[in-house]
Design a protein around this motif. Structure first.
Motif, PDB file in Angstrom:
ATOM      1  N   PHE A 128       0.835  -1.202   0.000  1.00  0.00           N
ATOM      2  CA  PHE A 128       0.000   0.000   0.000  1.00  0.00           C
ATOM      3  C   PHE A 128       0.871   1.254   0.000  1.00  0.00           C
ATOM      4  CE2 PHE A 128      -1.896   3.514   2.308  1.00  0.00           C
ATOM      5  CZ  PHE A 128      -3.087   3.706   1.615  1.00  0.00           C
ATOM      6  N   TRP A 129       1.872   1.263   0.903  1.00  0.00           N
ATOM      7  CA  TRP A 129       2.748   2.433   0.982  1.00  0.00           C
ATOM      8  C   TRP A 129       3.554   2.599  -0.300  1.00  0.00           C
ATOM      9  CZ3 TRP A 129       0.948   5.656   4.001  1.00  0.00           C
ATOM     10  CH2 TRP A 129       0.535   5.363   5.295  1.00  0.00           C
ATOM     11  N   LEU A 130       4.009   1.504  -0.854  1.00  0.00           N
ATOM     12  CA  LEU A 130       4.771   1.577  -2.092  1.00  0.00           C
ATOM     13  C   LEU A 130       3.933   2.200  -3.201  1.00  0.00           C
ATOM     14  CD1 LEU A 130       7.326   0.935  -3.710  1.00  0.00           C
ATOM     15  CD2 LEU A 130       6.333  -1.310  -4.197  1.00  0.00           C
ATOM     16  N   LEU A 131       2.732   1.725  -3.385  1.00  0.00           N
ATOM     17  CA  LEU A 131       1.872   2.273  -4.436  1.00  0.00           C
ATOM     18  C   LEU A 131       1.505   3.729  -4.153  1.00  0.00           C
ATOM     19  CD1 LEU A 131      -0.433  -0.815  -5.080  1.00  0.00           C
ATOM     20  CD2 LEU A 131       1.457   0.020  -6.511  1.00  0.00           C
ATOM     21  N   SER A 132       1.227   4.054  -2.896  1.00  0.00           N
ATOM     22  CA  SER A 132       0.905   5.440  -2.528  1.00  0.00           C
ATOM     23  C   SER A 132       2.070   6.378  -2.772  1.00  0.00           C
ATOM     24  CB  SER A 132       0.501   5.522  -1.056  1.00  0.00           C
ATOM     25  OG  SER A 132      -0.691   4.836  -0.820  1.00  0.00           O
ATOM     26  N   SER A 133       3.273   5.866  -2.612  1.00  0.00           N
ATOM     27  CA  SER A 133       4.454   6.723  -2.758  1.00  0.00           C
ATOM     28  C   SER A 133       4.723   7.105  -4.204  1.00  0.00           C
ATOM     29  CB  SER A 133       5.684   6.043  -2.151  1.00  0.00           C
ATOM     30  OG  SER A 133       6.146   5.000  -2.972  1.00  0.00           O
ATOM     31  N   PHE A 134       4.043   6.470  -5.135  1.00  0.00           N
ATOM     32  CA  PHE A 134       4.177   6.845  -6.551  1.00  0.00           C
ATOM     33  C   PHE A 134       3.422   8.121  -6.879  1.00  0.00           C
ATOM     34  CE2 PHE A 134       5.728   2.549  -7.245  1.00  0.00           C
ATOM     35  CZ  PHE A 134       6.646   2.746  -8.259  1.00  0.00           C
ATOM     36  N   ILE A 135       2.589   8.590  -5.969  1.00  0.00           N
ATOM     37  CA  ILE A 135       1.800   9.800  -6.207  1.00  0.00           C
ATOM     38  C   ILE A 135       2.471  10.959  -5.475  1.00  0.00           C
ATOM     39  CG2 ILE A 135      -0.459  10.877  -5.976  1.00  0.00           C
ATOM     40  CD1 ILE A 135      -1.578   7.945  -5.775  1.00  0.00           C
ATOM     41  N   PRO A 136       3.160  11.844  -6.212  1.00  0.00           N
ATOM     42  CA  PRO A 136       3.850  12.968  -5.560  1.00  0.00           C
ATOM     43  C   PRO A 136       2.879  13.807  -4.729  1.00  0.00           C
ATOM     44  CG  PRO A 136       4.510  12.789  -7.847  1.00  0.00           C
ATOM     45  CD  PRO A 136       3.340  11.850  -7.656  1.00  0.00           C
ATOM     46  N   GLY A 137       3.275  14.125  -3.524  1.00  0.00           N
ATOM     47  CA  GLY A 137       2.454  14.961  -2.647  1.00  0.00           C
ATOM     48  C   GLY A 137       1.321  14.230  -1.958  1.00  0.00           C
ATOM     49  N   ARG A 138       1.175  12.951  -2.188  1.00  0.00           N
ATOM     50  CA  ARG A 138       0.092  12.173  -1.578  1.00  0.00           C
ATOM     51  C   ARG A 138       0.204  12.235  -0.055  1.00  0.00           C
ATOM     52  NH1 ARG A 138      -3.154   7.240  -2.807  1.00  0.00           N
ATOM     53  NH2 ARG A 138      -4.338   7.052  -0.888  1.00  0.00           N
ATOM     54  N   CYS A 139      -0.926  12.439   0.611  1.00  0.00           N
ATOM     55  CA  CYS A 139      -0.973  12.497   2.069  1.00  0.00           C
ATOM     56  C   CYS A 139      -1.794  11.321   2.601  1.00  0.00           C
ATOM     57  CB  CYS A 139      -1.624  13.802   2.526  1.00  0.00           C
ATOM     58  SG  CYS A 139      -0.663  15.276   2.147  1.00  0.00           S
ATOM     59  N   SER A 140      -1.573  10.995   3.852  1.00  0.00           N
ATOM     60  CA  SER A 140      -2.409  10.003   4.532  1.00  0.00           C
ATOM     61  C   SER A 140      -2.651  10.499   5.948  1.00  0.00           C
ATOM     62  CB  SER A 140      -1.752   8.626   4.529  1.00  0.00           C
ATOM     63  OG  SER A 140      -0.593   8.629   5.307  1.00  0.00           O
ATOM     64  N   LYS A 141      -3.781  10.156   6.479  1.00  0.00           N
ATOM     65  CA  LYS A 141      -4.169  10.618   7.799  1.00  0.00           C
ATOM     66  C   LYS A 141      -3.194  10.099   8.853  1.00  0.00           C
ATOM     67  CE  LYS A 141      -8.277  11.222  10.565  1.00  0.00           C
ATOM     68  NZ  LYS A 141      -9.688  10.894  10.744  1.00  0.00           N
TER      69      LYS A 141
END
Length: 163
Positions: free
Chosen positions: A46-59
């Protein structure tokens, strides 16, 4: 001096470096350590895929967001693909980046860490912060534990009054 070390760590490497930085700070300083924690536990993929989106935030869980009461703030994060969503969320919410002397430490296992650092530098500068010192450590260095001199250099440059 009042010092805050704020970091996010998924595998424990960045946490280890944060604690080593704290242990190298002399006893005449007040040191606080805070870990950025995701609101939900996610698997690595999940973190790997999320990290492909520049500026992506998570709560994230609530944490110090006002840095104006600190003389030095050290910000730590792992280098993921393009971003670290929990750290991005912290950076989005934090105030007072102009006030303290800032140091950034990054742990990584892959490549292209300088471009990652430069992207982070721009984000921090856009919020008014000025990074005074950086520490970039490869995962293998953290595993071996052979980086104490680099920590001392990082910390000394934060204390240096020459600018």
């Amino acid at each position: 001096m009042k010092i805050l070390i704020v970091f996010f760590s998924y595998t424990g490497n960045t946490r280890k470096v944060a604690l080593d930085i704290a242990n190298n700070i002399s006893d005449d300083h007040v040191v606080e350590i805070e870990e950025i924690r995701s609101h939900k536990e996610h698997k690595y993929m999940f973190w790997l895929l999320s990290s492909f989106i520049p500026g992506r935030c998570s709560k994230i869980h609530d944490i110090h967001k006002d840095l104006r009461n600190y003389d030095i703030v050290c910000l730590g994060l792992p280098k993921w693909t393009f971003s670290c969503p929990p750290f991005n969320q912290y950076l989005k919410k934090v105030v007072g980046l102009k006030s303290p002397r800032l140091g950034v430490f990054i742990t990584y296992g892959g490549f292209d860490v300088e471009r990652y650092y430069n992207s982070l530098l721009r984000k921090i500068e856009n919020k008014g912060g000025n990074i005074r010192s950086k520490l970039i450590l490869r995962r293998s260095e953290v595993d071996i534990g052979n980086y104490q001199e680099k920590i001392k250099k990082f910390y000394r440059s934060l204390l240096d009054d020459s600018d």
